[in-house]
Design an enzyme around this catalytic site. Structure first.
Site, PDB file in Angstrom:
ATOM      1  N   TYR A 139       8.360   9.217   7.990  1.00 54.42           N
ATOM      2  CA  TYR A 139       9.167   9.197   7.451  1.00 54.42           C
ATOM      3  C   TYR A 139       9.592  10.553   6.828  1.00 54.42           C
ATOM      4  CZ  TYR A 139       9.501   4.181   9.814  1.00 54.42           C
ATOM      5  OH  TYR A 139       9.750   3.273  10.224  1.00 54.42           O
ATOM      6  N   LYS A 185      -0.733   5.543  19.424  1.00 53.48           N
ATOM      7  CA  LYS A 185       0.195   5.727  20.568  1.00 53.48           C
ATOM      8  C   LYS A 185      -1.244   7.089  21.135  1.00 53.48           C
ATOM      9  CE  LYS A 185       2.464   4.407  23.815  1.00 53.48           C
ATOM     10  NZ  LYS A 185       2.246   3.201  24.915  1.00 53.48           N
ATOM     11  N   ASP A 217       2.049  -0.725  21.452  1.00 57.85           N
ATOM     12  CA  ASP A 217       2.304  -1.824  22.164  1.00 57.85           C
ATOM     13  C   ASP A 217       1.637  -2.717  22.585  1.00 57.85           C
ATOM     14  OD1 ASP A 217       1.154   0.270  23.654  1.00 57.85           O
ATOM     15  OD2 ASP A 217       3.188   0.567  25.401  1.00 57.85           O
ATOM     16  N   ASP A 241       4.843   0.127   9.806  1.00 58.28           N
ATOM     17  CA  ASP A 241       6.290  -0.902   9.789  1.00 58.28           C
ATOM     18  C   ASP A 241       7.408  -1.434  10.351  1.00 58.28           C
ATOM     19  OD1 ASP A 241       8.347  -0.888   8.282  1.00 58.28           O
ATOM     20  OD2 ASP A 241       9.801   1.110   8.555  1.00 58.28           O
ATOM     21  N   ASP A 245       6.643  -6.304   9.688  1.00 59.23           N
ATOM     22  CA  ASP A 245       7.350  -6.800   9.733  1.00 59.23           C
ATOM     23  C   ASP A 245       7.738  -8.200  11.473  1.00 59.23           C
ATOM     24  OD1 ASP A 245       8.834  -5.915   7.488  1.00 59.23           O
ATOM     25  OD2 ASP A 245      10.406  -4.634   8.675  1.00 59.23           O
TER      26      ASP A 245
END
Length: 359
Positions: A139, A185, A217, A241, A245
């Site tokens: 980001y 990852k 994942d 992030d 959620d």
């Protein structure tokens, strides 16, 4: 914070922000009577800051936050400021940077009262937190560019950025169930390999904390299928992030969940995870529970008052179990009615505590 008045900067923000902040402050007043001294400094922020000063983070607001022991934020933003030169959300990024709030902490717990709202039917207790790196990663990385034929985003991390947020996660695990899971990852990303190297070094300093790793994942699936296996999830900005959620959804409602953003020193910032909900602003039906739970989180972490935080948490659960909830949870109660019901339970619990103490 014995024999000292706590200084709390309050940022009501926009749309439903002031409505739920009023609820949170009413609960804080009720639970604190005679046992916790505090001083409130209310300041404009977000859209309210733009309206008053032309800036989402006015200088007086920033000065107040820096001088405080904790910051309470309700919600900011909305369509009114879509075309503003500086959007309200810019203020949030700025205050995080100014206060060096590099770690975001979101709890995920499914209480008995909330079980009926959860989309998963879990017999084992679910109680974990996500510690998300907040001020670096993809980001914020450079270069960033886009043209008609290609786009570039850069994920970048330094060892210091990783180490400091990892220490937050392991310190939190020491106070919880002594387990940290690094989510990454590493089979694809160089940054994930750096995270594994640095976090393994940090883990060696916390011998009582079990440490393991999980691909992002696989973690996304486990949060749905076996969330009880997690205690503290540590991860980088983008993964955090997304996973936070997803985790919020398994609790049954975004309207109940608080969060904390903190650094190594200075005030932490506490806020609900949801937005300013312009569509219901002024209707008196905003769910105040996330703000009230943010107050409880503040009392627990910034002021070392788990006793008061537990009173609030128990009162919130008791009210949910009665069905006195706002429309987002299927009820018909107003914001004020839910808040009043929680305050009544707080008084009952405090009175019971005093009576038992006298005996």
């Amino acid at each position: 914070m014995p024999n000292q008045t706590a200084k709390i900067t309050v940022l009501p923000g926009d749309y439903i922000g002031p409505e739920i902040m009023n609820a949170g402050l009413a609960v804080l007043k009720a639970v604190s009577e005679g046992t916790f001294d505090y001083q409130i400094d209310e300041q404009p922020f977000g859209g309210a800051g733009i309206d008053q000063t032309g800036d989402p983070l006015p200088q007086r607001t920033l000065a107040s936050a820096k001088a405080s022991d904790a910051v309470l934020l309700a919600a900011i933003g909305g369509p009114k400021w879509d075309n503003a030169p500086k959007r309200p959300e810019k203020g949030l990024l700025q205050i995080r940077q100014e206060l060096n709030l590099f770690a975001n902490i979101r709890p995920t717990a499914i209480s008995r009262a909330m079980q009926k709202y959860s989309p998963i039917k879990q017999l084992a207790p679910v109680d974990f937190v996500i510690v998300r790196e907040l001020t670096s990663g993809i980001y914020f990385g450079r270069p960033r560019e886009i043209d008609a034929h290609h786009a570039i985003d850069t994920m970048r991390y330094t060892t210091n950025e990783i180490r400091r947020v990892a220490q937050v996660a392991f310190e939190m695990a020491e106070k919880r169930h002594h387990h940290v899971t690094l989510v990454d990852k590493a089979n694809v990303l160089a940054t994930s390999n750096l995270w594994r190297k640095v976090v393994a070094e940090v883990a060696a300093d916390y011998p009582t904390v079990a440490y393991d790793t999980s691909y992002v994942d696989a973690t996304a699936m486990k949060i749905i299928s076996a969330p009880e296996q997690f205690d503290v999830i540590l991860t980088e900005n983008m993964f955090g992030d997304i996973l936070s959620d997803e985790s919020a959804e398994i609790t049954g409602s975004l309207g109940t969940i608080p969060s904390m953003s903190r650094g190594t020193s200075g005030p932490a910032l506490y806020e609900p995870i949801h937005g300013s909900a312009p569509d219901i602003a002024g209707k008196g039906i905003a769910n105040p529970l996330s703000m009230i739970n943010s107050v409880a989180m503040m009392l627990r972490h910034s002021f070392n008052r788990p006793d008061l935080a537990d009173i609030i948490a128990g009162s919130v659960d008791a009210v949910i179990e009665t069905g006195s909830v706002t429309p987002d949870l299927g009820g018909q109660a107003t914001t004020d009615q839910v808040t009043a019901a929680i305050i009544n339970h707080i008084h009952e619990r405090r009175n019971a505590y005093v009576e038992n103490d006298v005996r």
